[in-house]
Design a protein around this motif. Structure first.
Motif, PDB file in Angstrom:
ATOM      1  N   TYR A  43      49.410  28.368 -11.079  1.00  0.00           N
ATOM      2  CA  TYR A  43      49.028  29.627 -10.447  1.00  0.00           C
ATOM      3  C   TYR A  43      50.234  30.541 -10.241  1.00  0.00           C
ATOM      4  N   LEU A  80      44.504  29.810  -2.545  1.00  0.00           N
ATOM      5  CA  LEU A  80      43.867  30.625  -3.580  1.00  0.00           C
ATOM      6  C   LEU A  80      43.017  31.721  -2.957  1.00  0.00           C
ATOM      7  N   GLU A  81      42.642  32.684  -3.775  1.00  0.00           N
ATOM      8  CA  GLU A  81      41.622  33.652  -3.358  1.00  0.00           C
ATOM      9  C   GLU A  81      40.315  32.873  -3.215  1.00  0.00           C
ATOM     10  N   TRP A  82      39.412  33.356  -2.349  1.00  0.00           N
ATOM     11  CA  TRP A  82      38.180  32.637  -2.043  1.00  0.00           C
ATOM     12  C   TRP A  82      37.372  32.309  -3.307  1.00  0.00           C
ATOM     13  N   ASP A  83      37.197  33.293  -4.184  1.00  0.00           N
ATOM     14  CA  ASP A  83      36.403  33.056  -5.394  1.00  0.00           C
ATOM     15  C   ASP A  83      37.103  32.078  -6.340  1.00  0.00           C
ATOM     16  N   GLN A  84      38.439  32.100  -6.389  1.00  0.00           N
ATOM     17  CA  GLN A  84      39.176  31.130  -7.210  1.00  0.00           C
ATOM     18  C   GLN A  84      38.975  29.719  -6.665  1.00  0.00           C
ATOM     19  N   TRP A  85      39.011  29.584  -5.343  1.00  0.00           N
ATOM     20  CA  TRP A  85      38.818  28.283  -4.709  1.00  0.00           C
ATOM     21  C   TRP A  85      37.428  27.735  -5.032  1.00  0.00           C
ATOM     22  N   GLN A 114      39.229  28.237   7.192  1.00  0.00           N
ATOM     23  CA  GLN A 114      39.649  28.156   5.798  1.00  0.00           C
ATOM     24  C   GLN A 114      38.776  27.192   5.015  1.00  0.00           C
ATOM     25  N   ALA A 131      41.666  28.236   0.859  1.00  0.00           N
ATOM     26  CA  ALA A 131      41.433  29.681   0.733  1.00  0.00           C
ATOM     27  C   ALA A 131      41.017  30.219   2.099  1.00  0.00           C
ATOM     28  N   LYS A 133      39.032  33.669   3.790  1.00  0.00           N
ATOM     29  CA  LYS A 133      38.331  34.930   3.546  1.00  0.00           C
ATOM     30  C   LYS A 133      39.169  36.081   4.080  1.00  0.00           C
ATOM     31  N   ASP A 134      39.937  35.803   5.136  1.00  0.00           N
ATOM     32  CA  ASP A 134      40.824  36.786   5.746  1.00  0.00           C
ATOM     33  C   ASP A 134      42.238  36.221   5.665  1.00  0.00           C
ATOM     34  N   MET A 135      43.034  36.680   4.672  1.00  0.00           N
ATOM     35  CA  MET A 135      44.364  36.148   4.465  1.00  0.00           C
ATOM     36  C   MET A 135      45.305  36.359   5.653  1.00  0.00           C
TER      37      MET A 135
END
Length: 141
Positions: A43, A80-85, A114, A131, A133-135
């Motif tokens: 990544y 990771l980003e949520w969708d990547q996870w 998370q 991941a 949702k709110d980094m």
């Protein structure tokens, strides 16, 4: 947030199995290699698997209790980003991956909520993928 790529080198006692795992199961692009080590693009970071006799922690990792689960120590991973996870969790399931901790939402409804999952590579190295949702919750107290 701009991050510099990290470099992590880990021991693997079965280089061909680890190479298949990181390359095929995870789909990580392979970089340079030799008879005894392989670079992967983890990544955007440099993960190197080095052939080495089995380490004690690869036989049986220690654990710490986190959110009711025995988290293996040591471990490494990536946020990771949520969708990547979600896509990675599905990919790993499609390969029949045995999880140490199945994909789930940790600290649900709390600060630091998370998505997380833990698994072992074929040589006993523990990995965590998470991941948010709110980094902004990454380091929240």
């Amino acid at each position: 947030m701009s991050l510099s790529p990290f470099h992590l080198a880990i021991p693997v006692h079965d280089l061909p199995a680890a190479r298949r795992f990181y390359g095929e199961v995870f789909g990580l692009p392979e970089g340079r290699s030799s008879e005894h080590w392989v670079d992967f693009d983890f990544y955007g970071h440099q993960l190197v698997i080095h052939e080495h006799p089995k380490m004690p922690y690869q036989e049986r990792a220690g654990t710490n209790l986190v959110d009711g689960h025995d988290v293996p120590v040591p471990h490494f991973g990536i946020v990771l980003e949520w969708d990547q996870w979600e896509a990675l969790a599905e990919r790993l399931k499609s390969f029949g991956t045995k999880f140490v901790i199945e994909p789930y939402i940790r600290f649900k409804g709390q600060v630091g909520e998370q998505a997380t999952m833990f698994l072992l590579d074929p040589c006993g190295n523990a990995l965590e993928f998470k991941a948010f949702k709110d980094m902004s919750q990454l380091f929240a107290k």
